[in-house]
Design an enzyme around this catalytic site. Structure first.
Site, PDB file in Angstrom:
ATOM      1  N   HIS A  72      59.784  44.355  44.392  1.00  0.00           N
ATOM      2  CA  HIS A  72      58.655  45.287  45.004  1.00  0.00           C
ATOM      3  C   HIS A  72      58.362  45.363  46.480  1.00  0.00           C
ATOM      4  O   HIS A  72      57.746  44.200  46.730  1.00  0.00           O
ATOM      5  CB  HIS A  72      57.639  45.897  44.519  1.00  0.00           C
ATOM      6  CG  HIS A  72      58.022  46.280  42.725  1.00  0.00           C
ATOM      7  ND1 HIS A  72      57.531  47.665  42.858  1.00  0.00           N
ATOM      8  CD2 HIS A  72      58.360  45.431  41.927  1.00  0.00           C
ATOM      9  CE1 HIS A  72      57.951  48.476  41.772  1.00  0.00           C
ATOM     10  NE2 HIS A  72      58.089  47.272  40.999  1.00  0.00           N
ATOM     11  N   TYR A 202      46.967  51.632  44.856  1.00  0.00           N
ATOM     12  CA  TYR A 202      45.627  51.596  45.279  1.00  0.00           C
ATOM     13  C   TYR A 202      44.829  53.207  45.731  1.00  0.00           C
ATOM     14  O   TYR A 202      45.611  53.458  46.684  1.00  0.00           O
ATOM     15  CB  TYR A 202      45.442  50.450  46.555  1.00  0.00           C
ATOM     16  CG  TYR A 202      45.963  49.603  46.135  1.00  0.00           C
ATOM     17  CD1 TYR A 202      44.805  48.173  45.052  1.00  0.00           C
ATOM     18  CD2 TYR A 202      47.333  48.866  46.187  1.00  0.00           C
ATOM     19  CE1 TYR A 202      46.045  47.113  45.173  1.00  0.00           C
ATOM     20  CE2 TYR A 202      47.784  47.737  46.799  1.00  0.00           C
ATOM     21  CZ  TYR A 202      46.772  46.992  45.840  1.00  0.00           C
ATOM     22  OH  TYR A 202      47.453  45.778  45.350  1.00  0.00           O
ATOM     23  N   PRO A 295      41.397  40.322  41.312  1.00  0.00           N
ATOM     24  CA  PRO A 295      42.493  40.513  41.179  1.00  0.00           C
ATOM     25  C   PRO A 295      43.013  41.005  42.742  1.00  0.00           C
ATOM     26  O   PRO A 295      44.397  41.042  42.134  1.00  0.00           O
ATOM     27  CB  PRO A 295      42.965  41.291  39.935  1.00  0.00           C
ATOM     28  CG  PRO A 295      41.343  40.931  39.697  1.00  0.00           C
ATOM     29  CD  PRO A 295      40.479  40.460  40.576  1.00  0.00           C
ATOM     30  N   LYS A 299      47.167  37.029  44.164  1.00  0.00           N
ATOM     31  CA  LYS A 299      47.175  35.554  44.498  1.00  0.00           C
ATOM     32  C   LYS A 299      46.949  34.736  43.503  1.00  0.00           C
ATOM     33  O   LYS A 299      47.159  33.538  43.200  1.00  0.00           O
ATOM     34  CB  LYS A 299      46.040  35.018  45.651  1.00  0.00           C
ATOM     35  CG  LYS A 299      45.764  36.557  46.419  1.00  0.00           C
ATOM     36  CD  LYS A 299      47.858  35.904  47.523  1.00  0.00           C
ATOM     37  CE  LYS A 299      48.178  37.106  48.864  1.00  0.00           C
ATOM     38  NZ  LYS A 299      49.219  37.227  48.574  1.00  0.00           N
ATOM     39  N   TYR A 385      50.295  40.071  51.799  1.00  0.00           N
ATOM     40  CA  TYR A 385      50.322  40.529  50.915  1.00  0.00           C
ATOM     41  C   TYR A 385      51.273  40.202  50.171  1.00  0.00           C
ATOM     42  O   TYR A 385      51.492  39.163  49.058  1.00  0.00           O
ATOM     43  CB  TYR A 385      50.149  41.858  51.048  1.00  0.00           C
ATOM     44  CG  TYR A 385      50.219  42.758  50.089  1.00  0.00           C
ATOM     45  CD1 TYR A 385      49.577  42.205  48.386  1.00  0.00           C
ATOM     46  CD2 TYR A 385      51.054  43.432  49.541  1.00  0.00           C
ATOM     47  CE1 TYR A 385      48.888  43.674  46.875  1.00  0.00           C
ATOM     48  CE2 TYR A 385      51.186  44.474  48.087  1.00  0.00           C
ATOM     49  CZ  TYR A 385      49.589  43.877  47.034  1.00  0.00           C
ATOM     50  OH  TYR A 385      50.194  44.939  45.771  1.00  0.00           O
TER      51      TYR A 385
HETATM   52  P1  RFL Z   1      45.169  29.771  32.815  1.00  0.00           P
HETATM   53  O1  RFL Z   1      46.268  30.396  32.488  1.00  0.00           O
HETATM   54  O2  RFL Z   1      43.737  30.043  32.932  1.00  0.00           O
HETATM   55  O3  RFL Z   1      45.533  27.990  32.067  1.00  0.00           O
HETATM   56  C1  RFL Z   1      44.299  27.746  31.293  1.00  0.00           C
HETATM   57  C2  RFL Z   1      44.639  27.010  30.318  1.00  0.00           C
HETATM   58  O4  RFL Z   1      44.028  25.826  29.333  1.00  0.00           O
HETATM   59  C3  RFL Z   1      43.810  25.505  28.166  1.00  0.00           C
HETATM   60  N1  RFL Z   1      42.529  25.109  28.159  1.00  0.00           N
HETATM   61  C4  RFL Z   1      42.388  24.131  27.143  1.00  0.00           C
HETATM   62  N2  RFL Z   1      43.116  23.255  27.138  1.00  0.00           N
HETATM   63  C5  RFL Z   1      42.559  22.310  26.580  1.00  0.00           C
HETATM   64  N3  RFL Z   1      41.345  22.090  26.425  1.00  0.00           N
HETATM   65  C6  RFL Z   1      40.239  22.187  27.052  1.00  0.00           C
HETATM   66  N4  RFL Z   1      39.361  22.137  27.202  1.00  0.00           N
HETATM   67  C7  RFL Z   1      41.096  24.129  27.736  1.00  0.00           C
HETATM   68  N5  RFL Z   1      40.372  25.242  28.372  1.00  0.00           N
HETATM   69  C8  RFL Z   1      41.004  25.586  28.452  1.00  0.00           C
HETATM   70  C9  RFL Z   1      44.246  27.558  27.965  1.00  0.00           C
HETATM   71  O5  RFL Z   1      43.553  28.069  26.315  1.00  0.00           O
HETATM   72  C10 RFL Z   1      45.097  27.738  29.220  1.00  0.00           C
HETATM   73  O6  RFL Z   1      45.589  28.266  28.644  1.00  0.00           O
HETATM   74  O7  RFL Z   1      45.223  28.751  34.439  1.00  0.00           O
HETATM   75  P2  RFL Z   1      45.805  28.570  35.243  1.00  0.00           P
HETATM   76  O8  RFL Z   1      47.222  27.806  34.964  1.00  0.00           O
HETATM   77  O9  RFL Z   1      45.635  27.822  36.194  1.00  0.00           O
HETATM   78  O10 RFL Z   1      46.637  29.905  35.688  1.00  0.00           O
HETATM   79  C11 RFL Z   1      45.818  30.935  36.200  1.00  0.00           C
HETATM   80  C12 RFL Z   1      46.105  32.029  36.052  1.00  0.00           C
HETATM   81  O11 RFL Z   1      46.447  32.375  34.553  1.00  0.00           O
HETATM   82  C13 RFL Z   1      45.444  33.171  37.068  1.00  0.00           C
HETATM   83  O12 RFL Z   1      44.906  32.850  38.262  1.00  0.00           O
HETATM   84  C14 RFL Z   1      46.199  34.475  36.901  1.00  0.00           C
HETATM   85  O13 RFL Z   1      45.832  34.797  35.860  1.00  0.00           O
HETATM   86  C15 RFL Z   1      45.035  35.809  37.470  1.00  0.00           C
HETATM   87  N6  RFL Z   1      45.180  37.131  37.821  1.00  0.00           N
HETATM   88  C16 RFL Z   1      46.790  36.923  38.507  1.00  0.00           C
HETATM   89  N7  RFL Z   1      46.939  36.754  39.320  1.00  0.00           N
HETATM   90  C17 RFL Z   1      48.120  36.765  39.848  1.00  0.00           C
HETATM   91  O14 RFL Z   1      48.652  36.134  40.785  1.00  0.00           O
HETATM   92  N8  RFL Z   1      48.580  38.398  39.999  1.00  0.00           N
HETATM   93  C18 RFL Z   1      48.416  38.796  39.249  1.00  0.00           C
HETATM   94  O15 RFL Z   1      48.562  40.393  39.609  1.00  0.00           O
HETATM   95  C19 RFL Z   1      47.196  38.212  38.511  1.00  0.00           C
HETATM   96  N9  RFL Z   1      46.590  39.628  37.542  1.00  0.00           N
HETATM   97  C20 RFL Z   1      44.872  37.781  37.320  1.00  0.00           C
HETATM   98  C21 RFL Z   1      45.932  39.030  36.710  1.00  0.00           C
HETATM   99  C22 RFL Z   1      44.155  37.381  35.868  1.00  0.00           C
HETATM  100  C23 RFL Z   1      43.314  38.389  35.119  1.00  0.00           C
HETATM  101  N10 RFL Z   1      42.259  37.833  34.412  1.00  0.00           N
HETATM  102  C24 RFL Z   1      42.017  38.487  32.655  1.00  0.00           C
HETATM  103  C25 RFL Z   1      41.751  36.949  34.467  1.00  0.00           C
HETATM  104  C26 RFL Z   1      45.485  40.119  35.663  1.00  0.00           C
HETATM  105  C27 RFL Z   1      43.825  39.442  35.136  1.00  0.00           C
HETATM  106  C28 RFL Z   1      43.503  40.794  33.929  1.00  0.00           C
END
Ligand code: RFL
Length: 388
Positions: A72, A202, A295, A299, A385
Site C-alpha cells: 500500500h 481516516y 496505533p 508504528k 508514515y
Molecule cells: P507482544 O506482541 O505484546 O508480545 C509479548 C509476549 O510476551 C508474553 N508475555 C509473557 N511471557 C512470559 N512471562 C510473562 N510474564 C509474560 N508477559 C507477557 C505475551 O504473552 C506475548 O506473547 O510485544 P512485542 O513483541 O513487543 O510486539 C509489539 C506489538 O505486538 C505491538 O506493538 C503492536 O501489536 C501494536 N499495534 C500495532 N503496531 C503496528 O506496528 N501497526 C499496527 O497497525 C498496530 N495495530 C497494535 C495495533 C496493537 C493493538 N493492541 C491490541 C494493543 C492494533 C491493536 C488493536
C-alpha cells in the site's frame, strides 16, 4: 560466555531476536506465557514498514510475507463528506507499506525458529528474573507441566510486552518512565468483512474520528473515537455499524461500507509510554516492554522489530569478539527511532481528532488542510508514515 540468552516473550520482538541469534549461532531460550496456538492466532497490528520487511527478508524470514502481503502506498482522508487521497509512496521513493497480519508474522517466526532447532517453552508461568545487575543473571519459571525450572543466562532480553514482568524487575529509580495520556479513547473493532477500500481511510467527523484499516481479504479492522471512559457494553454491533456508516459517508458517491460478523471489540487505551534507558545491567528491554505508542501511524510492531534487529547485532558482535560498543549504544540507537515515531504519532493524533478546545480544533484542521493541499507537509507525512 556460552550461557544462552534468555528471551522472555514470544511476540514479534522476542521471536525476531530468537531467530537472528539462532542464525548467528548464539544459544538462546524463549519463554512464553501463552500457548503456541494463542500467539499464532492473536490479531493485532497489520501494517509493516518496507524497512522491517527488508530486515526480515535479509534473514530469510519474509518468504510468505512477500508472496502474500498486499502493498500500500496511498491513504485517504475523509472530511465533510469528501475524500482526499495522499499518495505517500510517490512522495517517498516509491516505498510502500506491507499489509500482513501480526499473527502471520508471529506464525512465520515461530515456524522458522522451531525448524532451526530453536528452544521455545510455551505456557510457562511465574517467570522471575534474578541478579540482572551481575554478569550471571538467571531466569526461573514453572513449566507447562508444573516443574520449577531455571536458566543461567549471559543476558536477558525482556520482550514480554507492556504488562510483562521484565520491566518491573528493574529497581525503582534506575530507569525513567515518560508517559502521556492522549485524552481520547478508541473502540477497536475487528470484523469478518472484506475491505470496503483499497486504502486506509481516516475519517474526520463532527462526532469523532473513524478509521478503516486493512488486514486481509476477509477481515478488516475499524476504529471509532468514543467518549473517554466509555465501555464496550455501550456498543452493540448494530450501533457500531450505524456509527461507521455515518462517519465514513461521502457526498456524491456510491461508495458503501460492507458489513460482516464482528469478532472483536475492545476499548483502546490511547497512551504513550517510553522507558529510558532501555537496559539495566544485563537486562535489555525491547518492543512494547520498553515503549508503547498509540496505533495512530501504525508504528508499534515496527519499533519492536527494529529493537530486535539492533539488539541481535549488538549481542552478535559481543559474542564474536567481545565488542561491547553495540550493547552500550543499544538504548540510544533504539530510542532515537522510538521518539521519532512518538513525535509523528502525536502529530497525527492531533490532526485527526477534534479537540474540545475550539482553538486547538481549528489548528488540527489547519494541519490536515496543509497536508492535503501542500507538497511540503505531505513530504513530512510520507517519510514518517511509510518509515524513515
Ligand atoms: P507482544 O506482541 O505484546 O508480545 C509479548 C509476549 O510476551 C508474553 N508475555 C509473557 N511471557 C512470559 N512471562 C510473562 N510474564 C509474560 N508477559 C507477557 C505475551 O504473552 C506475548 O506473547 O510485544 P512485542 O513483541 O513487543 O510486539 C509489539 C506489538 O505486538 C505491538 O506493538 C503492536 O501489536 C501494536 N499495534 C500495532 N503496531 C503496528 O506496528 N501497526 C499496527 O497497525 C498496530 N495495530 C497494535 C495495533 C496493537 C493493538 N493492541 C491490541 C494493543 C492494533 C491493536 C488493536
Amino acid at each position: 560466555n556460552r550461557r544462552p540468552v534468555g528471551i522472555v516473550g514470544a511476540g514479534p520482538a522476542g521471536l525476531t531476536l530468537g531467530n537472528l541469534l539462532q542464525q548467528a549461532g548464539i544459544p538462546c531460550v524463549v519463554l512464553e506465557r501463552g500457548t503456541r496456538e494463542h500467539v499464532e492466532t492473536r490479531p493485532r497490528a497489520g501494517v509493516i514498514e518496507h524497512r522491517a520487511v527488508r530486515m526480515l527478508d535479509d534473514h530469510g524470514l519474509a518468504d510468505r510475507l512477500l508472496a502474500e502481503a498486499d502493498r500500500h502506498g496511498a491513504c485517504e482522508f475523509r472530511v465533510n463528506g469528501r475524500a482526499y487521497e495522499v499518495d505517500y509512496s510517490s512522495l517517498y521513493d516509491g516505498q510502500t507499506h506491507y499489509v500482513y497480519p501480526q499473527q502471520e508474522v508471529v506464525k512465520d517466526l515461530v515456524g522458522a525458529y522451531v525448524a532451526g532447532g530453536g528452544d521455545v517453552r510455551f505456557s510457562v508461568t511465574d517467570v522471575e528474573l534474578h541478579d540482572i545487575e551481575s554478569g550471571e543473571p538467571s531466569l526461573t519459571w514453572t513449566s507447562a507441566d508444573g516443574r520449577a525450572e531455571r536458566l543461567d543466562c549471559s543476558f536477558i532480553a525482556g520482550a514480554d510486552g507492556f504488562h510483562g514482568v521484565t520491566r518491573r524487575s528493574i529497581p525503582a529509580g534506575a530507569i525513567q518512565e515518560f508517559s502521556h495520556q492522549h485524552g481520547i479513547e478508541w473502540l477497536s473493532i475487528l470484523a469478518e468483512a472484506p475491505p470496503s477500500t483499497h486504502k486506509v481511510i481516516y475519517a474526520l467527523h463532527p462526532d469523532g474520528f473513524a478509521g478503516h484499516m486493512l488486514r486481509s481479504a476477509t477481515v478488516s479492522r475499524y476504529y471509532l473515537q468514543v467518549p473517554v471512559d466509555d465501555t464496550v457494553d455501550n456498543w452493540s454491533d448494530e450501533r457500531v455499524w450505524t456509527e461507521l456508516h455515518k462517519r465514513f459517508a461521502l457526498h456524491d458517491s456510491d461508495w458503501s461500507l460492507t458489513e460482516g460478523r464482528i469478532i472483536e471489540k475492545r476499548i483502546l487505551d490511547m497512551r504513550s509510554h517510553v522507558v529510558e534507558p532501555m537496559n539495566h545491567g544485563n537486562l535489555y528491554l525491547l518492543g512494547d516492554a520498553a515503549h508503547i505508542i498509540t496505533p495512530v501511524g501504525a508504528k508499534g510492531m515496527n519499533l519492536a522489530l527494529h529493537d530486535a534487529e539492533v539488539l541481535a547485532a549488538a549481542l552478535t558482535a559481543f559474542h564474536r569478539s567481545g565488542d561491547e560498543t553495540g550493547l552500550n549504544e543499544y538504548s540510544d540507537t533504539c530510542l532515537r527511532r522510538v521518539w521519532r515515531a512518538q513525535e509523528f504519532s502525536q502529530w497525527m493524533v492531533f490532526m485527526i481528532h477534534r479537540s474540545p478546545e475550539p482553538f486547538l480544533s481549528r489548528l488540527g484542521q489547519a494541519r490536515l488542510e496543509h497536508l492535503i493541499g501542500s507538497g511540503s507537509s505531505a513530504g513530512y507525512f510520507a517519510q514518517n508514515y511509510v518509515g524513515p
